[in-house]
Design a protein around this motif. Structure first.
Motif, PDB file in Angstrom:
ATOM      1  N   GLY A 170       9.179  47.193  16.032  1.00  0.00           N
ATOM      2  CA  GLY A 170       8.974  48.197  17.068  1.00  0.00           C
ATOM      3  C   GLY A 170       8.595  47.570  18.394  1.00  0.00           C
TER       4      GLY A 170
ATOM      5  N   GLU B 117       5.050  52.244   9.994  1.00  0.00           N
ATOM      6  CA  GLU B 117       6.293  52.763   9.415  1.00  0.00           C
ATOM      7  C   GLU B 117       7.506  51.894   9.733  1.00  0.00           C
ATOM      8  N   LYS B 118       7.693  51.539  11.002  1.00  0.00           N
ATOM      9  CA  LYS B 118       8.886  50.787  11.399  1.00  0.00           C
ATOM     10  C   LYS B 118       8.730  49.303  11.072  1.00  0.00           C
ATOM     11  N   GLU B 119       9.834  48.691  10.602  1.00  0.00           N
ATOM     12  CA  GLU B 119       9.810  47.253  10.342  1.00  0.00           C
ATOM     13  C   GLU B 119       9.680  46.458  11.640  1.00  0.00           C
TER      14      GLU B 119
END
Length: 321
Positions: free
Chosen positions: A179, A175-177
């Motif tokens: 992390g 989900e996160k670009e």
């Protein structure tokens, strides 16, 4: 090759292994110990198997290196050593996947022996300083030192001054670009062949992994750039599983279905429909290494191109989108 050394008065009381290390400067302590264990060292005509044997003045130490052992790496089917960078102090290689670390070190030793004997036209016993490791299934950059004075580069690894970048393909859509995974890792013997696990115990080691999304393949898989900040055993593998995105092809921390790799439902560890993928190992490649040269003090940035199996895996997922 047979070599004999007589112990001088100034050398009496020395341990056998220390004495040989002083005579064979290009040999590592490990290689000397192996020669003793392989019955290749004798004192006054008697085979000596005790590395800590104390020598007396006048003792004659004989070293007979086995020709069978010298040829071991040359007979290996993994004879080729892909070199990314080499000078008088360092050898930086691109380790192929599915070669265990110890076998690859044998081949590095054979490569250095062969090339230097051609260069100097004499028998040559290379020094191979082992600075860091890669798993058998992981491909990519491995650094070795060729002389002891270059071993100070290990301080950069311990001090986290080396930038280590990996390419990884994981299951699911991350989900996160960008992390950061911070989760303690504990070594041990765990079920299903695992050597480490995530733990909050006092003896767990602080571990930090940083990642960036490069490409997403719908909800099936994600291509990541990963920075290994700390260097724990199986760190990337166990950290990716910890955030529910195990490495494609990881048979220990990921899929357990023979012949297939099972993606997880995003955000869970619930298996989706198995997908057979064109890779026989974990999709992890040590892509880039940045550090300061231990002799010249100049910055070095080394990159290892992606191997064919990971390129094919990326193409496979791109076609799925």
């Amino acid at each position: 090759m047979l070599q004999k050394f007589r112990v001088k008065k100034s050398e009496k009381g020395k341990r056998l292994d220390s004495f040989l290390h002083g005579k064979m400067e290009d040999w590592s302590h490990r290689k000397i110990k192996q020669s003793i264990n392989h019955r290749e060292v004798s004192v006054n005509g008697q085979v000596q198997l005790v590395s800590g044997w104390f020598l007396k003045a006048g003792d004659v130490v004989t070293l007979q290196e086995s020709q069978a052992k010298i040829g071991l790496a040359d007979r290996s089917r993994y004879h080729f050593v892909p070199v990314l960078y080499e000078d008088d102090a360092l050898l930086i290689t691109n380790k192929p996947a599915l070669i265990d670390y110890d076998s690859f070190v044998l081949n590095v030793n054979a490569y250095l022996k062969r090339t230097n004997e051609k260069r100097f036209l004499r028998t040559y016993y290379p020094y191979v300083g082992q600075i860091h490791r890669l798993d058998k299934e992981t491909s990519g950059i491995l650094l070795f030192t060729k002389k002891k004075s270059a071993n100070t580069v290990a301080d950069q690894f311990r001090g986290r001054k080396v930038k280590k970048i990996y390419t990884a393909v994981v299951w699911g859509s991350v989900e996160k670009e960008h992390g950061i995974i911070e989760a303690g890792i504990k070594k041990g013997i765990f079920k299903d062949g695992k050597k480490v696990e995530i733990s909050e115990a006092d003896d767990a080691k602080e571990s930090r992994t940083e990642y960036w999304v490069v490409e997403r393949y719908d909800n099936i898989a994600t291509l990541l750039k990963v920075r290994l900040v700390t260097g724990r055993t199986h760190q990337i593998r166990v950290h990716m599983t910890h955030i529910n995105h195990p490495l494609v092809g990881d048979k220990i921390y990921g899929s357990k279905v023979p012949g297939t790799m099972v993606p997880m439902v995003p955000g869970t560890m619930v298996p989706m429909v198995p997908i057979k993928v064109p890779i026989k190992r974990q999709a992890l490649h040590a892509h880039q290494l940045e550090f300061t040269h231990p002799i010249t003090n100049k910055p070095l940035k080394i990159e290892a191109p992606l191997p064919l199996d990971i390129e094919q895996l990326i193409d496979f997922f791109r076609e799925k989108v």
